[in-house]
Enzyme design. Structure first.
Site, PDB file in Angstrom:
ATOM      1  N   LYS A  86      42.855  29.394 -29.738  1.00  0.00           N
ATOM      2  CA  LYS A  86      42.326  30.756 -29.979  1.00  0.00           C
ATOM      3  C   LYS A  86      41.300  31.108 -28.909  1.00  0.00           C
ATOM      4  CE  LYS A  86      38.797  31.554 -32.960  1.00  0.00           C
ATOM      5  NZ  LYS A  86      37.689  32.320 -32.379  1.00  0.00           N
ATOM      6  N   ASN A  87      40.349  30.224 -28.649  1.00  0.00           N
ATOM      7  CA  ASN A  87      39.246  30.585 -27.755  1.00  0.00           C
ATOM      8  C   ASN A  87      39.655  30.611 -26.289  1.00  0.00           C
ATOM      9  OD1 ASN A  87      37.737  31.041 -29.955  1.00  0.00           O
ATOM     10  ND2 ASN A  87      36.599  29.116 -29.867  1.00  0.00           N
ATOM     11  N   CYS A  96      32.010  36.598 -35.821  1.00  0.00           N
ATOM     12  CA  CYS A  96      31.487  35.867 -36.987  1.00  0.00           C
ATOM     13  C   CYS A  96      29.976  36.062 -37.110  1.00  0.00           C
ATOM     14  CB  CYS A  96      31.744  34.367 -36.822  1.00  0.00           C
ATOM     15  SG  CYS A  96      33.439  33.936 -37.108  1.00  0.00           S
ATOM     16  N   ARG A 111      23.580  36.965 -31.943  1.00  0.00           N
ATOM     17  CA  ARG A 111      24.501  36.534 -30.879  1.00  0.00           C
ATOM     18  C   ARG A 111      24.341  37.490 -29.695  1.00  0.00           C
ATOM     19  NH1 ARG A 111      30.241  34.983 -33.261  1.00  0.00           N
ATOM     20  NH2 ARG A 111      30.346  33.680 -31.399  1.00  0.00           N
ATOM     21  N   PRO A 112      23.251  37.347 -28.955  1.00  0.00           N
ATOM     22  CA  PRO A 112      22.989  38.251 -27.836  1.00  0.00           C
ATOM     23  C   PRO A 112      23.983  38.046 -26.687  1.00  0.00           C
ATOM     24  CG  PRO A 112      21.454  36.440 -27.814  1.00  0.00           C
ATOM     25  CD  PRO A 112      22.255  36.293 -29.074  1.00  0.00           C
ATOM     26  N   ASP A 158      22.740  38.671 -23.466  1.00  0.00           N
ATOM     27  CA  ASP A 158      21.813  38.847 -22.322  1.00  0.00           C
ATOM     28  C   ASP A 158      22.250  38.071 -21.088  1.00  0.00           C
ATOM     29  OD1 ASP A 158      21.137  36.697 -24.181  1.00  0.00           O
ATOM     30  OD2 ASP A 158      19.543  36.208 -22.766  1.00  0.00           O
ATOM     31  N   ASP A 212      31.784  24.347 -33.703  1.00  0.00           N
ATOM     32  CA  ASP A 212      32.852  24.889 -34.563  1.00  0.00           C
ATOM     33  C   ASP A 212      33.385  23.846 -35.542  1.00  0.00           C
ATOM     34  OD1 ASP A 212      34.370  26.951 -31.953  1.00  0.00           O
ATOM     35  OD2 ASP A 212      32.503  27.105 -33.069  1.00  0.00           O
ATOM     36  N   ARG A 256      41.858  34.573 -38.916  1.00  0.00           N
ATOM     37  CA  ARG A 256      41.492  34.975 -37.545  1.00  0.00           C
ATOM     38  C   ARG A 256      41.754  33.839 -36.562  1.00  0.00           C
ATOM     39  NH1 ARG A 256      35.814  36.286 -36.587  1.00  0.00           N
ATOM     40  NH2 ARG A 256      36.674  36.302 -34.493  1.00  0.00           N
TER      41      ARG A 256
HETATM   42  C1  EPZ Z   1      32.254  30.690 -28.007  1.00  0.00           C
HETATM   43  O1  EPZ Z   1      31.353  31.679 -28.472  1.00  0.00           O
HETATM   44  C2  EPZ Z   1      33.288  30.557 -29.102  1.00  0.00           C
HETATM   45  N1  EPZ Z   1      33.938  31.849 -29.297  1.00  0.00           N
HETATM   46  C3  EPZ Z   1      32.621  30.109 -30.403  1.00  0.00           C
HETATM   47  O2  EPZ Z   1      33.656  29.876 -31.348  1.00  0.00           O
HETATM   48  C4  EPZ Z   1      31.911  28.794 -30.150  1.00  0.00           C
HETATM   49  O3  EPZ Z   1      31.212  28.431 -31.328  1.00  0.00           O
HETATM   50  C5  EPZ Z   1      30.908  28.962 -29.005  1.00  0.00           C
HETATM   51  O4  EPZ Z   1      31.607  29.419 -27.830  1.00  0.00           O
HETATM   52  C6  EPZ Z   1      30.216  27.660 -28.645  1.00  0.00           C
HETATM   53  O5  EPZ Z   1      31.157  26.704 -28.296  1.00  0.00           O
HETATM   54  C7  EPZ Z   1      34.884  32.227 -28.421  1.00  0.00           C
HETATM   55  O6  EPZ Z   1      35.186  31.515 -27.495  1.00  0.00           O
HETATM   56  C8  EPZ Z   1      35.523  33.549 -28.683  1.00  0.00           C
HETATM   57  P1  EPZ Z   1      28.102  30.874 -26.329  1.00  0.00           P
HETATM   58  P2  EPZ Z   1      30.265  32.298 -27.449  1.00  0.00           P
HETATM   59  O7  EPZ Z   1      28.000  32.039 -25.420  1.00  0.00           O
HETATM   60  O8  EPZ Z   1      30.878  32.452 -26.110  1.00  0.00           O
HETATM   61  C9  EPZ Z   1      23.569  31.993 -27.158  1.00  0.00           C
HETATM   62  C10 EPZ Z   1      34.806  30.124 -33.339  1.00  0.00           C
HETATM   63  O9  EPZ Z   1      34.538  29.733 -34.492  1.00  0.00           O
HETATM   64  N2  EPZ Z   1      23.773  33.037 -26.152  1.00  0.00           N
HETATM   65  O10 EPZ Z   1      28.324  29.510 -25.755  1.00  0.00           O
HETATM   66  O11 EPZ Z   1      29.629  33.451 -28.097  1.00  0.00           O
HETATM   67  C11 EPZ Z   1      24.250  32.360 -28.463  1.00  0.00           C
HETATM   68  O12 EPZ Z   1      23.406  33.169 -29.246  1.00  0.00           O
HETATM   69  C12 EPZ Z   1      33.739  30.741 -32.489  1.00  0.00           C
HETATM   70  O13 EPZ Z   1      35.931  30.010 -32.772  1.00  0.00           O
HETATM   71  C13 EPZ Z   1      22.675  33.761 -25.695  1.00  0.00           C
HETATM   72  O14 EPZ Z   1      21.544  33.527 -26.122  1.00  0.00           O
HETATM   73  O15 EPZ Z   1      29.227  31.099 -27.403  1.00  0.00           O
HETATM   74  C14 EPZ Z   1      24.483  31.031 -29.110  1.00  0.00           C
HETATM   75  O16 EPZ Z   1      23.296  30.603 -29.750  1.00  0.00           O
HETATM   76  C15 EPZ Z   1      32.409  30.861 -33.225  1.00  0.00           C
HETATM   77  N3  EPZ Z   1      22.853  34.743 -24.785  1.00  0.00           N
HETATM   78  C16 EPZ Z   1      24.740  30.107 -27.920  1.00  0.00           C
HETATM   79  O17 EPZ Z   1      24.215  30.778 -26.769  1.00  0.00           O
HETATM   80  C17 EPZ Z   1      24.101  35.036 -24.285  1.00  0.00           C
HETATM   81  O18 EPZ Z   1      24.212  35.941 -23.430  1.00  0.00           O
HETATM   82  C18 EPZ Z   1      26.222  29.809 -27.750  1.00  0.00           C
HETATM   83  O19 EPZ Z   1      26.808  30.945 -27.278  1.00  0.00           O
HETATM   84  C19 EPZ Z   1      25.206  34.298 -24.743  1.00  0.00           C
HETATM   85  C20 EPZ Z   1      25.019  33.291 -25.669  1.00  0.00           C
END
Ligand code: EPZ
Length: 414
Positions: A23-24, A117, A122-123, A125, A305, A397
């Site tokens: 999926k991801n 989710c 979930r910023p 930035d 996850d 999903r």
């Molecule tokens: C991806 O989300 C996955 N989703 C998530 O899977 C997965 O849990 C996550 O990576 C971590 O492995 C998809 O790939 C669609 P991150 P993503 O950016 O990209 C913070 C599932 O169940 N952050 O690595 O959003 C954020 O708040 C989903 O399949 C910032 O602060 O994850 C979080 O605490 C859930 N600023 C951490 O980093 C930003 O600009 C991880 O986020 C981006 C992220």
């Protein structure tokens, strides 16, 4: 699709289950087709909600998508960069990959901010910081985000956190940027390698995916390609945990063992007996299980996850198991639901303690997010009596045909 999943627990699981494509990975690959000037063919595309929504958004951009079984043919030659002010954008987080792709291709994008989710704040930035480093100007007006660039010029970008989404989005925006872009402290998830290898097949020049430093040399256009998406390591892990929870002898097929080493080694530490082949993991009936501790980390650490699904298994381990969640500190809404089933879990401020062993009993519970739902399915399979999981749409999903796949290995589920 009905919004409730019913499970009568305590059935022994036996047989083979085949994991679908990731999926991801596919939710990043679909928006990236915006960058292509020729037809892209994708094999084994999972038929899950998130894919259906992204296809609708591609069609909004006048990209033609035709499905033949699980093969997608995507024709981007008639693409029009219309504003994506569509509530579908807010139904999943991955819609934000259209930002990097449309900015990269057209130097302009206007769309809603993403949804996804409810795992706490979930910023985005880090994504926006990356776009600005390439020369983009960002305007946010409530829930609408507009990004423009006269010119996109490569730059060295350091990510304060190894964000999966930011790494991918910057890769997409940098494909056609002038010169060389470097992403430092990049995420190393397998999905990033999968996307990078597809883009390189199309003519991109991306090096270092899977390491913490990725470089992208800008080029002028991307051809089409044929791509086979990697298996879903989180779906694989979910079925392996379910088999450890109530399996007699289950083989999970279409697995890349290197993608779930943190999980399989933790399960072996608990006392689960596994046999690993080149593309499968076989799980034997588990006896007494030992409590263990996990800390979620970016890949190759323990996947955030999988902490929710593993929590369900931990309820039957002897002793106190500890979970420390460093990625999403609020990712504990499954604990209340599991406690309604008789678990004894304390959760709060990024940590949980699971006191075991506990006998779970079926009752009415609700999925609050995708992986919470997966955790409740596993608990339902373990529990005495009937478990009714509401808001099952969260589960669909990310888990293709989960009811059929579990029924095929002996679960009493509908
Ligand atoms: C991806 O989300 C996955 N989703 C998530 O899977 C997965 O849990 C996550 O990576 C971590 O492995 C998809 O790939 C669609 P991150 P993503 O950016 O990209 C913070 C599932 O169940 N952050 O690595 O959003 C954020 O708040 C989903 O399949 C910032 O602060 O994850 C979080 O605490 C859930 N600023 C951490 O980093 C930003 O600009 C991880 O986020 C981006 C992220």
């Amino acid at each position: 699709m009905d919004d409730v999943i019913k499970i009568r627990g305590k059935r022994k699981l036996k047989g083979e289950v085949t994991v679908s494509s990731c999926k991801n990975s596919v939710v990043a690959i679909l928006p990236s087709v915006v960058l292509a000037s020729e037809i892209v063919k994708l094999y084994d595309v999972p038929d899950i909600k998130d894919v259906q929504i992204l296809i609708k958004l591609l069609e909004k951009l006048n990209i033609k998508v035709s499905a033949d079984d699980d093969e997608l043919t995507i024709d981007p030659t008639g693409i029009r960069n219309v504003d994506l002010l569509d509530e579908d954008v807010m139904k999943l987080r991955a819609s934000y990959y259209f930002m990097g792709a449309l900015l990269g291709r057209f130097k302009h994008v206007k769309m809603y901010s993403p949804g996804g989710c409810n795992l706490g704040p979930r910023p985005i930035d880090l994504h926006l910081k990356g776009f600005e480093a390439l020369g983009a100007k960002i305007r946010q007006d409530g829930n609408i985000i507009e990004i423009d660039a006269e010119e996109l010029t490569g730059d060295d970008i350091y990510l304060d956190f190894a964000s999966v989404g930011a790494t991918i989005n910057i890769m997409l925006a940098a494909c056609f940027a002038r010169g060389r872009t470097t992403i430092e402290n990049a995420a190393k998830e397998p999905e990033i390698i999968d996307l990078s290898s597809m883009l390189n097949k199309m003519g991109a020049q991306i090096r270092g995916a899977g390491t913490s430093e990725i470089t992208i040399n800008g080029i002028s256009r991307l051809k089409g390609c044929i791509h086979d998406i990697i298996p879903d390591r989180i779906e694989a892990g979910t079925y392996i945990i379910a088999a450890a929870a109530c399996g007699e002898d289950v083989t999970v097929r279409n697995v890349i063992p290197q993608h779930i080493e943190a999980l399989t080694s933790k399960l072996e530490e608990m006392g689960v007996k596994l046999e690993q082949g080149s593309d499968y993991v076989r799980v034997f009936e588990a006896g007494k299980l030992k409590a263990v501790d996990i800390i979620t980390q970016p890949f190759p650490g323990f996947a955030t996850d999988l902490q929710q699904p593993l929590t369900a298994l931990m309820t039957r381990a002897e002793g106190d198991s500890h979970v420390e969640e460093t990625i999403y500190v609020d990712r504990f809404r499954h604990c209340n639901e599991l406690n309604l089933m008789g678990a004894n879990i304390e959760a709060g401020s990024g940590k949980s303690v699971i006191h075991g062993p506990c006998e779970l009993h079926g009752t009415d519970i609700s999925a609050t997010d995708l992986r919470c739902g997966a955790s409740l399915v596993i608990a339902g399979l373990m529990a005495e009596g009937e478990t009714i999981i509401h808001n099952a749409y969260h589960i669909y999903r990310g888990y293709e045909s989960i009811v059929e796949k579990l029924r095929a290995i002996g679960a009493d589920i509908e």
